[in-house]
Design a protein around this motif. Structure first.
Motif, PDB file in Angstrom:
ATOM      1  N   UNK A   1       0.834  -1.204   0.000  1.00 28.18           N
ATOM      2  CA  UNK A   1       0.000   0.000   0.000  1.00 28.18           C
ATOM      3  C   UNK A   1       0.867   1.251   0.000  1.00 28.18           C
ATOM      4  N   UNK A   2       1.935   1.232   0.787  1.00 25.07           N
ATOM      5  CA  UNK A   2       2.829   2.387   0.845  1.00 25.07           C
ATOM      6  C   UNK A   2       3.512   2.624  -0.490  1.00 25.07           C
ATOM      7  N   UNK A   3       3.898   1.551  -1.170  1.00 27.33           N
ATOM      8  CA  UNK A   3       4.545   1.676  -2.483  1.00 27.33           C
ATOM      9  C   UNK A   3       3.571   2.243  -3.511  1.00 27.33           C
ATOM     10  N   UNK A   4       2.380   1.671  -3.584  1.00 31.90           N
ATOM     11  CA  UNK A   4       1.406   2.090  -4.595  1.00 31.90           C
ATOM     12  C   UNK A   4       0.919   3.512  -4.363  1.00 31.90           C
ATOM     13  N   UNK A   5       0.931   3.957  -3.123  1.00 27.77           N
ATOM     14  CA  UNK A   5       0.448   5.305  -2.817  1.00 27.77           C
ATOM     15  C   UNK A   5       1.440   6.390  -3.244  1.00 27.77           C
ATOM     16  N   UNK A   6       2.633   5.990  -3.626  1.00 25.61           N
ATOM     17  CA  UNK A   6       3.656   6.967  -3.994  1.00 25.61           C
ATOM     18  C   UNK A   6       3.452   7.557  -5.382  1.00 25.61           C
ATOM     19  N   UNK A   7       2.621   6.935  -6.221  1.00 26.08           N
ATOM     20  CA  UNK A   7       2.580   7.328  -7.621  1.00 26.08           C
ATOM     21  C   UNK A   7       1.219   7.072  -8.252  1.00 26.08           C
ATOM     22  N   UNK A   8       0.805   7.896  -9.223  1.00 28.56           N
ATOM     23  CA  UNK A   8      -0.405   7.581  -9.969  1.00 28.56           C
ATOM     24  C   UNK A   8      -0.150   6.568 -11.088  1.00 28.56           C
ATOM     25  N   UNK A   9       1.112   6.467 -11.523  1.00 28.91           N
ATOM     26  CA  UNK A   9       1.459   5.596 -12.650  1.00 28.91           C
ATOM     27  C   UNK A   9       2.761   4.850 -12.352  1.00 28.91           C
ATOM     28  N   UNK A  10       2.740   3.540 -12.563  1.00 26.30           N
ATOM     29  CA  UNK A  10       3.946   2.727 -12.466  1.00 26.30           C
ATOM     30  C   UNK A  10       4.395   2.372 -13.881  1.00 26.30           C
ATOM     31  N   UNK A  11       5.548   2.871 -14.313  1.00 22.82           N
ATOM     32  CA  UNK A  11       6.050   2.500 -15.637  1.00 22.82           C
ATOM     33  C   UNK A  11       6.359   1.009 -15.709  1.00 22.82           C
ATOM     34  N   UNK A  12       5.882   0.366 -16.764  1.00 27.90           N
ATOM     35  CA  UNK A  12       6.162  -1.045 -17.009  1.00 27.90           C
ATOM     36  C   UNK A  12       7.253  -1.105 -18.067  1.00 27.90           C
ATOM     37  N   UNK A  13       8.426  -1.630 -17.683  1.00 28.41           N
ATOM     38  CA  UNK A  13       9.641  -1.448 -18.466  1.00 28.41           C
ATOM     39  C   UNK A  13      10.244  -2.770 -18.918  1.00 28.41           C
ATOM     40  N   UNK A  14      10.722  -2.782 -20.169  1.00 32.25           N
ATOM     41  CA  UNK A  14      11.412  -3.946 -20.717  1.00 32.25           C
ATOM     42  C   UNK A  14      12.765  -3.496 -21.254  1.00 32.25           C
ATOM     43  N   UNK A  15      13.830  -4.096 -20.740  1.00 28.72           N
ATOM     44  CA  UNK A  15      15.189  -3.660 -21.103  1.00 28.72           C
ATOM     45  C   UNK A  15      15.987  -4.795 -21.734  1.00 28.72           C
ATOM     46  N   UNK A  16      16.792  -4.427 -22.734  1.00 28.27           N
ATOM     47  CA  UNK A  16      17.682  -5.395 -23.376  1.00 28.27           C
ATOM     48  C   UNK A  16      19.084  -5.343 -22.795  1.00 28.27           C
ATOM     49  N   UNK A  17      19.363  -4.313 -21.977  1.00 29.38           N
ATOM     50  CA  UNK A  17      20.674  -4.209 -21.337  1.00 29.38           C
ATOM     51  C   UNK A  17      20.567  -3.316 -20.109  1.00 29.38           C
ATOM     52  N   UNK A  18      21.572  -3.407 -19.257  1.00 28.02           N
ATOM     53  CA  UNK A  18      21.546  -2.671 -17.994  1.00 28.02           C
ATOM     54  C   UNK A  18      21.692  -1.169 -18.215  1.00 28.02           C
TER      55      UNK A  18
END
Length: 216
Positions: free
Chosen positions: A12-29
């Protein structure tokens, strides 16, 4: 019970920090690091790195170790072994597109909170019976969109959702205004073409726009 009070409060504390959580896909660090910095500088500080590429765990760990001021979760958790791998890489929370008995068992033993996915009323009821307070609603658009979630407020008032899938700036506010939506997930704030092109300025601008949104 699979969902403890302590882990529910942490989620709950994590989700309350933001209206949007970016969903990310990476091919490298490296692209992960630069994207995370751009999103943070734009005001989005909770990130979901999907476990869809060979370098996903490497990118997640790099962000956790090197980018201050962000909370990083691991997405597309499908197998019990993914749970352990994500935790070892430093994930603060776990996200799945659905749930299974094997995942329920592994997630209940994990030291970090888990956001399981649902797309039907029966799935939502089953998670609620196990003590869940939050669930990912996926794929949000094809599964019924804001109208579907609105219809669940009365029968399942204690369950809150993170809709993901088919969401962008044109419809995100339709979700955020609902009483049972905690925040939304989406990839539009860090489009793959911008990541591939190294257009960190575009990502920061999109993040700033999304960070200005308000839930309810």
């Amino acid at each position: 019970m699979s969902f403890t009070l302590a882990k529910t409060e942490r989620l709950a504390a994590i989700l309350s920090q933001t209206p949007v959580i970016p969903v990310l896909t990476f091919s490298d660090a490296k692209s992960g690091l630069e994207t995370a910095k751009a999103l943070r500088d734009g005001g989005l500080t909770v990130l979901e790195v999907t476990m869809r590429t060979p370098k996903a765990l490497e990118a997640l760990k790099a962000i956790v170790d090197e980018v201050e001021g962000v909370t990083v979760g691991a997405g597309t958790i499908l197998e019990p072994e993914h749970v352990q791998q994500a935790i070892e890489s430093g994930a603060s929370f776990l996200v799945s597109p659905g749930s299974s008995s094997r995942l329920l068992g592994a997630a209940s033993e994990a030291p970090v909170p888990w956001l399981p996915g649902v797309s039907t009323v029966s799935e939502a009821m089953q998670l609620s019976e196990r003590g869940a307070t939050f669930a990912k609603f996926f794929p949000a658009g094809p599964a019924g969109g804001p109208a579907f979630l609105k219809s669940l407020v009365a029968p399942l008032p204690e369950l809150h959702f993170v809709p993901t899938g088919g969401i962008d700036m044109s419809n995100v506010q339709d979700y955020l205004k609902l009483r049972n939506v905690a925040c939304c997930g989406g990839s539009w704030v860090a489009p793959q073409d911008a990541i591939d092109a190294g257009d960190w300025g575009k990502i920061q601008s999109l993040a700033k726009e999304a960070a200005a949104l308000k839930a309810r």
